[in-house]
Design a protein around this motif. Structure first.
Motif, PDB file in Angstrom:
ATOM      1  N   ALA A 187       0.895  -1.158   0.000  1.00  0.00           N
ATOM      2  CA  ALA A 187       0.000   0.000   0.000  1.00  0.00           C
ATOM      3  C   ALA A 187       0.927   1.200   0.000  1.00  0.00           C
ATOM      4  O   ALA A 187       1.567   1.485   1.006  1.00  0.00           O
ATOM      5  N   SER A 211      -2.075  -8.778  16.016  1.00  0.00           N
ATOM      6  CA  SER A 211      -2.978  -7.747  15.522  1.00  0.00           C
ATOM      7  C   SER A 211      -2.270  -6.915  14.447  1.00  0.00           C
ATOM      8  O   SER A 211      -1.128  -6.501  14.609  1.00  0.00           O
ATOM      9  N   GLY A 212      -2.970  -6.719  13.333  1.00  0.00           N
ATOM     10  CA  GLY A 212      -2.391  -5.930  12.246  1.00  0.00           C
ATOM     11  C   GLY A 212      -1.315  -6.662  11.464  1.00  0.00           C
ATOM     12  O   GLY A 212      -0.536  -6.046  10.738  1.00  0.00           O
ATOM     13  N   ALA A 213      -1.294  -7.996  11.579  1.00  0.00           N
ATOM     14  CA  ALA A 213      -0.242  -8.760  10.897  1.00  0.00           C
ATOM     15  C   ALA A 213      -0.505  -8.910   9.404  1.00  0.00           C
ATOM     16  O   ALA A 213       0.413  -9.251   8.655  1.00  0.00           O
ATOM     17  N   GLY A 214      -1.752  -8.694   8.997  1.00  0.00           N
ATOM     18  CA  GLY A 214      -2.037  -8.811   7.565  1.00  0.00           C
ATOM     19  C   GLY A 214      -2.960  -9.966   7.224  1.00  0.00           C
ATOM     20  O   GLY A 214      -3.023 -10.383   6.069  1.00  0.00           O
ATOM     21  N   LYS A 215      -3.726 -10.441   8.209  1.00  0.00           N
ATOM     22  CA  LYS A 215      -4.619 -11.578   7.947  1.00  0.00           C
ATOM     23  C   LYS A 215      -5.719 -11.169   6.951  1.00  0.00           C
ATOM     24  O   LYS A 215      -5.959 -11.854   5.961  1.00  0.00           O
ATOM     25  N   SER A 216      -6.356 -10.024   7.248  1.00  0.00           N
ATOM     26  CA  SER A 216      -7.418  -9.579   6.333  1.00  0.00           C
ATOM     27  C   SER A 216      -6.822  -9.215   4.982  1.00  0.00           C
ATOM     28  O   SER A 216      -7.432  -9.462   3.935  1.00  0.00           O
ATOM     29  N   THR A 217      -5.617  -8.656   5.003  1.00  0.00           N
ATOM     30  CA  THR A 217      -4.964  -8.294   3.742  1.00  0.00           C
ATOM     31  C   THR A 217      -4.751  -9.549   2.894  1.00  0.00           C
ATOM     32  O   THR A 217      -4.993  -9.543   1.683  1.00  0.00           O
ATOM     33  N   LEU A 271       2.610  -4.709   3.007  1.00  0.00           N
ATOM     34  CA  LEU A 271       1.683  -5.297   3.985  1.00  0.00           C
ATOM     35  C   LEU A 271       1.866  -6.811   4.107  1.00  0.00           C
ATOM     36  O   LEU A 271       1.606  -7.379   5.156  1.00  0.00           O
TER      37      LEU A 271
HETATM   38  N1  LIG Z   1      -4.683   0.553   2.542  1.00  0.00           N
HETATM   39  C1  LIG Z   1      -3.752   0.488   3.491  1.00  0.00           C
HETATM   40  N2  LIG Z   1      -2.753   1.383   3.537  1.00  0.00           N
HETATM   41  C2  LIG Z   1      -1.787   1.313   4.462  1.00  0.00           C
HETATM   42  N3  LIG Z   1      -1.754   0.384   5.436  1.00  0.00           N
HETATM   43  C3  LIG Z   1      -2.740  -0.527   5.444  1.00  0.00           C
HETATM   44  C4  LIG Z   1      -3.772  -0.536   4.485  1.00  0.00           C
HETATM   45  N4  LIG Z   1      -4.605  -1.556   4.755  1.00  0.00           N
HETATM   46  C5  LIG Z   1      -4.097  -2.182   5.841  1.00  0.00           C
HETATM   47  N5  LIG Z   1      -2.997  -1.552   6.241  1.00  0.00           N
HETATM   48  C6  LIG Z   1      -2.137  -1.943   7.359  1.00  0.00           C
HETATM   49  O1  LIG Z   1      -1.688  -3.239   7.072  1.00  0.00           O
HETATM   50  C7  LIG Z   1      -1.568  -3.979   8.258  1.00  0.00           C
HETATM   51  C8  LIG Z   1      -2.352  -5.268   8.134  1.00  0.00           C
HETATM   52  O2  LIG Z   1      -3.731  -4.990   8.187  1.00  0.00           O
HETATM   53  P1  LIG Z   1      -4.814  -6.141   8.285  1.00  0.00           P
HETATM   54  O3  LIG Z   1      -6.145  -5.508   8.457  1.00  0.00           O
HETATM   55  O4  LIG Z   1      -4.638  -7.069   7.164  1.00  0.00           O
HETATM   56  O5  LIG Z   1      -4.349  -6.854   9.619  1.00  0.00           O
HETATM   57  P2  LIG Z   1      -5.080  -7.987  10.439  1.00  0.00           P
HETATM   58  O6  LIG Z   1      -4.055  -8.997  10.737  1.00  0.00           O
HETATM   59  O7  LIG Z   1      -6.295  -8.463   9.746  1.00  0.00           O
HETATM   60  O8  LIG Z   1      -5.435  -7.167  11.738  1.00  0.00           O
HETATM   61  P3  LIG Z   1      -6.535  -7.439  12.885  1.00  0.00           P
HETATM   62  O9  LIG Z   1      -6.248  -8.743  13.481  1.00  0.00           O
HETATM   63  O10 LIG Z   1      -6.275  -6.340  13.836  1.00  0.00           O
HETATM   64  O11 LIG Z   1      -7.862  -7.356  12.212  1.00  0.00           O
HETATM   65  C9  LIG Z   1      -2.045  -3.083   9.379  1.00  0.00           C
HETATM   66  O12 LIG Z   1      -0.924  -2.500   9.972  1.00  0.00           O
HETATM   67  C10 LIG Z   1      -2.868  -2.035   8.672  1.00  0.00           C
HETATM   68  O13 LIG Z   1      -2.835  -0.828   9.368  1.00  0.00           O
END
Ligand SMILES: Nc1ncnc2c1ncn2[C@@H]1O[C@H](COP(=O)(O)OP(=O)(O)OP(=O)(O)O)[C@@H](O)[C@H]1O
Length: 876
Positions: free
Chosen positions: A327, A352-358, A332
């Motif tokens: 991004a 948390s925020g590791a990128g699972k949803s990504t 990510l």
């Molecule tokens: N469009 C974007 N631009 C910049 N950073 C992003 C973007 N989308 C996600 N991130 C960052 O990427 C990282 C991974 O986000 P993601 O939502 O995939 O994490 P996650 O593991 O699903 O988190 P959680 O368990 O908290 O839901 C986070 O630090 C988030 O802030």
């Protein structure tokens, strides 16, 4: 070992051949068997005069048992299609001598009874029992090969046709029953008895062999047939030459034509879900030897004079190779690679925020990747996303359901939207009942969804996705918000879905739920892979006794270090490297054009379904309905309570502006208030349906239609209650009686305000933002309608007032009731829009109509911006 058959051969089972007459014959692999009419020379006798004396041969080939027609006079048929060779897979019925009423031969692999034994004995003797790894500090405690380690690695020793597959299923080469064929149901591995120690029986079963990177249509075709000289019509209807019993296929879907030059061409017959060549939708295309044709769940390949067909029943492997997501400058996801075998349940966990949803977004094509690829059954998923997206189901974190509808209603509407327009109501209803039963929702099918528990609601969301039989099912935190029992039940459901023959990938926050999974992917901050392998080995790998400690360590340590350590580890070699296809090195990818999802339904049909569904949603919420009806009556009465008349002494009627002002403030507020939440509250549903082919304009028009109807009825009721009984000028400016003209202005003001409300609803990112914005609109309408102070000549303010529907509606009604004649002359410059002239009235009304169109267009553009940027990957 799992997947063992009665035969000594570790992979290929015995085969039962049964005809309509006589005893079934059990055939051992290792020799050929002649099928035919002649009892003297045949091992399997089919007593029918149209069957040749020696008609076909049954034998074991690289892809399992096959039946090969040995040049019979009257042919061999599968589902009405003449074939040269048939792969038996999980079981199939062939017809000899005549496609309709020839001699029937049912071929079924023999599964040993012990495969289906109850839970207790299974758990005592797991399929490939690993020794529970002994937790020891430090990564050196990773189990070593041969020390109680897991079964063969993906793509390693468990290669196609040479090793065991998932528990309770035949070896790889014997899989893949053709859709509609008599597949042998195989029991999923049962859960361990409560309190049983050690890993669950499936924990170390390597899901499906993956060494052979070729697509299944080459590796294990369901049917191989002679290419007919004439045209071969393919479709769902029984009058086709090749019948595909798949609701994603149109009745008459495509034709395979032989050109005068002897080449072959595939032509789409206007199908709803499209015909694809190498994943790209085509109308007609000459086929080369390397081209793969995709129609619904079927893929075809020409091979010399043969046509190979493979039906994707969900048992496909997935290879994720060096995925990187960026991004801006921020990365990510870093080099995420892992293989997933058939029938696998994978849990993605992490800090948390590791990128699972990504990761989930990247895998479902809603977020572009900058490097790497995903091989779906050996095919580049992103390059062929237009076709393969139909094999993906996604259950987002937010429910994709209208909670006012019953379970059955919600599923029926979803089926209506997702299946081709030419599917019969009965066909859709049958599929809906199937998924209701599959998800254990039969008892609750008539309950409104809001009355279900969280876990049941999630199951309905899963059921919606299962309608189209996806091979890959992704879920984003399905257990979040559920109590432990419901989360466990849901995970058992997912386990069963994977065992039934699909790949299920779920993001989890709760490690307890992960124990039923085959594989666990642990991501850490920065988008690095810290572990991939069986859940039962993860703690030992991290050298921790519990997940709390493991996560403390994962949060503390640097992602790069953790990823490096994992890359150098035994689990990486065992579960990642050996399972990735040789050609799977991460490649930078060129940008590819975005291909729109196919639209299974025409625009008009989508509009009709969406409008009906929306009306059902409103009608089933009785309180909301009552409020919609009561509002104009109560507010009209309030308007009536304001002293004054619409027509009084000319030049003396002080109150007329107040009465008109309140009338139009109410109509505008009613219109905006009904619309302002409509799009944001169902954003998750919209986005999911959009990726399955929903038309933005059909969706928005359904809202405009239904909300427009409500606004119209409310406007009429408001006008009736607020105005009837008052004196009005005998004639309107254009229409008589005058109340009709006033009513038209009120209705248009409500509809235009509704469209403006939709703009806000499409604009905001959370429902909480809608209320403050509604207040802003209401105030703007009051201030800028022209009743409070003269707008003419007021620089900027006058121009801003043009966006307020109340400005034009108020002016139109002001002309109708002769405001310029009624109100006292205070020396202000008269507002030219209030003139009782047809040209002015028409102008006011036309601009109100224009506002509706403009606001609807803006709302549509705002909705479009929610579309994923590309379905797959972007350039670096
Ligand atoms: N469009 C974007 N631009 C910049 N950073 C992003 C973007 N989308 C996600 N991130 C960052 O990427 C990282 C991974 O986000 P993601 O939502 O995939 O994490 P996650 O593991 O699903 O988190 P959680 O368990 O908290 O839901 C986070 O630090 C988030 O802030």
């Amino acid at each position: 070992m799992g997947g063992r058959y009665a035969s000594e051969d570790p992979v290929v089972p015995q085969l039962t051949a049964s005809t309509d007459a006589g005893q079934p014959v059990v055939l051992d692999p290792g020799r050929d068997y002649i099928v035919g009419r002649d009892p003297q020379s045949c091992n399997v006798v089919v007593d029918d005069r149209r069957v040749s004396r020696r008609h076909a041969v049954l034998r074991v080939a690289a892809d399992g048992w096959e039946l090969v027609d040995t040049g019979s006079v009257n042919g061999t048929y599968v589902r009405g299609q003449r074939v040269n060779r048939v792969v038996v897979g999980g079981g199939i019925e062939v017809v000899l001598g005549d496609p309709d009423d020839g001699g029937r031969l049912r071929l079924t692999p023999v599964v040993e009874a012990t495969e289906l034994v109850p839970a207790a004995s299974q758990s005592q003797q797991p399929y490939a029992p690993p020794q529970p790894p002994v937790p020891q500090p430090g990564p050196q405690s990773i189990p070593q090969p041969g020390h109680g380690g897991p079964g063969p690695a993906p793509g390693g020793p468990a290669r196609a046709g040479s090793g065991p597959g998932r528990p309770g299923q035949p070896g790889h080469g014997a899989r893949g029953p053709a859709q509609g064929s008599a597949g042998t149901p195989v029991a999923p591995p049962p859960p361990p008895p409560p309190g049983a120690g050690g890993p669950p029986p499936w924990a170390n079963i390597v899901p499906g062999p993956m060494a052979d990177p070729r697509p299944s249509v080459d590796r294990r075709p369901s049917v191989v047939m002679q290419i007919p000289v004439r045209t071969l019509r393919i479709g769902r209807a029984l009058d086709n030459d090749l019948v595909l019993t798949d609701l994603m296929v149109s009745r008459h879907h495509a034709e395979l034509r032989t050109t005068p030059g002897g080449r072959h061409e595939i032509a789409d017959l206007g199908s709803h879900n499209g015909t694809y060549v190498n994943g790209v939708p085509v109308e007609r295309q000459i086929l080369g030897p390397n081209d793969i044709v995709g129609i619904g769940h079927a893929t075809f390949r020409l091979d010399g004079n043969e046509l190979r067909e493979f039906i994707d029943t969900g048992e496909v492997s997935l290879h994720i190779n060096g995925l990187e997501v960026k991004a801006g400058d921020k990365t990510l996801l870093h080099d995420v690679s892992f293989p997933i075998g058939e029938r696998t349940l994978l849990a993605v966990v992490g800090t948390s925020g590791a990128g699972k949803s990504t990761l989930l977004k990247a895998l479902t094509g809603s977020l572009p990747v900058s490097r790497g690829n995903v091989l779906y059954d050996g095919r580049d998923m992103f390059a062929q996303f237009a076709e393969l997206r139909q094999r993906i189901g996604l259950v987002p974190q937010d429910d994709i359901l209208h909670k006012q509808l019953t379970v059955r209603q919600a599923l029926r509407y979803a089926a209506r939207l997702r299946f081709p327009e030419d599917t019969e109501k009965s066909e859709r209803a049958r599929r809906v009942e199937e998924v209701i039963a599959d998800l254990g929702l039969t008892e609750r099918a008539e309950l409104p969804i809001h009355k279900l528990s969280g876990g049941q609601r999630k199951r309905v969301s899963v059921a919606v996705e299962l309608l189209t039989k996806p091979s890959l099912l992704y879920l984003d935190e399905p257990t979040s918000g559920l109590d432990v029992g419901s989360a466990g039940d849901l995970m058992d459901n997912l386990r069963n879905l994977a065992d039934d023959g699909r790949t299920v990938i779920t993001v989890l926050h709760d490690l307890d739920s992960a124990e039923v999974c085959d594989r666990l992917l642990v991501l850490v901050t920065g988008g690095y892979v810290a572990y991939y392998g069986p859940p039962g080995e993860a703690l030992a790998y991290f050298g921790k006794e519990n997940w709390r400690d493991a996560f403390k360590m994962l949060n503390r340590e640097d992602g790069t270090t953790l990823a490096q350590r994992f890359r150098a580890s035994e689990p990486h070699a065992r579960y990642v490297e050996s399972g990735l296809a040789p050609a799977a090195a991460p490649q930078p990818q060129a940008e590819r054009p975005q291909v729109k999802p196919p639209k299974p339904q025409s625009w008009g049909s989508q509009l009709a379904t969406l409008s009906r569904r929306y009306l059902s949603v409103i009608a089933s919420d009785k309180k909301y309905l009552a409020l919609l009806l009561a509002a104009p009556v109560l507010l009209g009465a309030l308007c009536r309570a304001i002293p004054g008349k619409f027509v009084g002494e000319p030049g003396q009627n002080q109150d007329i502006l107040t009465k008109l002002l309140v009338l139009f403030v109410i109509s505008g507020l009613m219109g905006s208030a009904t619309a302002v939440n409509e799009l944001i509250k169902e954003r998750a549903i919209y986005q999911r349906e959009r990726s399955a082919g929903l038309s933005v304009s059909a969706y928005l028009c359904s809202k405009l239609l239904v909300l427009g109807l409500i606004a119209t009825l409310q406007g009429v009721a408001l006008t009736a209650v607020a105005v009837i009984g008052y004196d009005l000028p005998d004639k309107g400016v254009v229409i008589s009686p005058t109340i009709v003209e006033v009513g038209i202005a009120v209705v248009l003001s409500a509809v235009a305000a509704m469209a403006l409300g939709l703009v806000i609803s499409a604009l905001v990112s959370t429902p909480e933002l809608t209320m403050p914005l509604l207040v802003v609109i209401a105030i703007v309408q009051v201030v800028l309608c022209g009743a409070l102070f003269p707008l003419t000549g007021a620089l900027v303010i006058e121009q801003i007032s043009w966006i307020a529907p109340a400005r034009w509606a108020f002016s139109a009604a002001a002309g109708s009731v002769d405001v310029l004649v009624q109100m006292p002359d205070k020396g202000d410059k008269p507002d030219p829009l209030w003139k009782s002239e047809p040209r002015v009235w028409y102008t006011n009304i036309a601009i109100l109509g224009g506002q509706i169109v403009v606001y609807a267009t803006v709302a549509m553009m705002l909705l479009r911006r929610l579309d994923p940027k590309v379905g797959g990957r972007k350039g670096r």
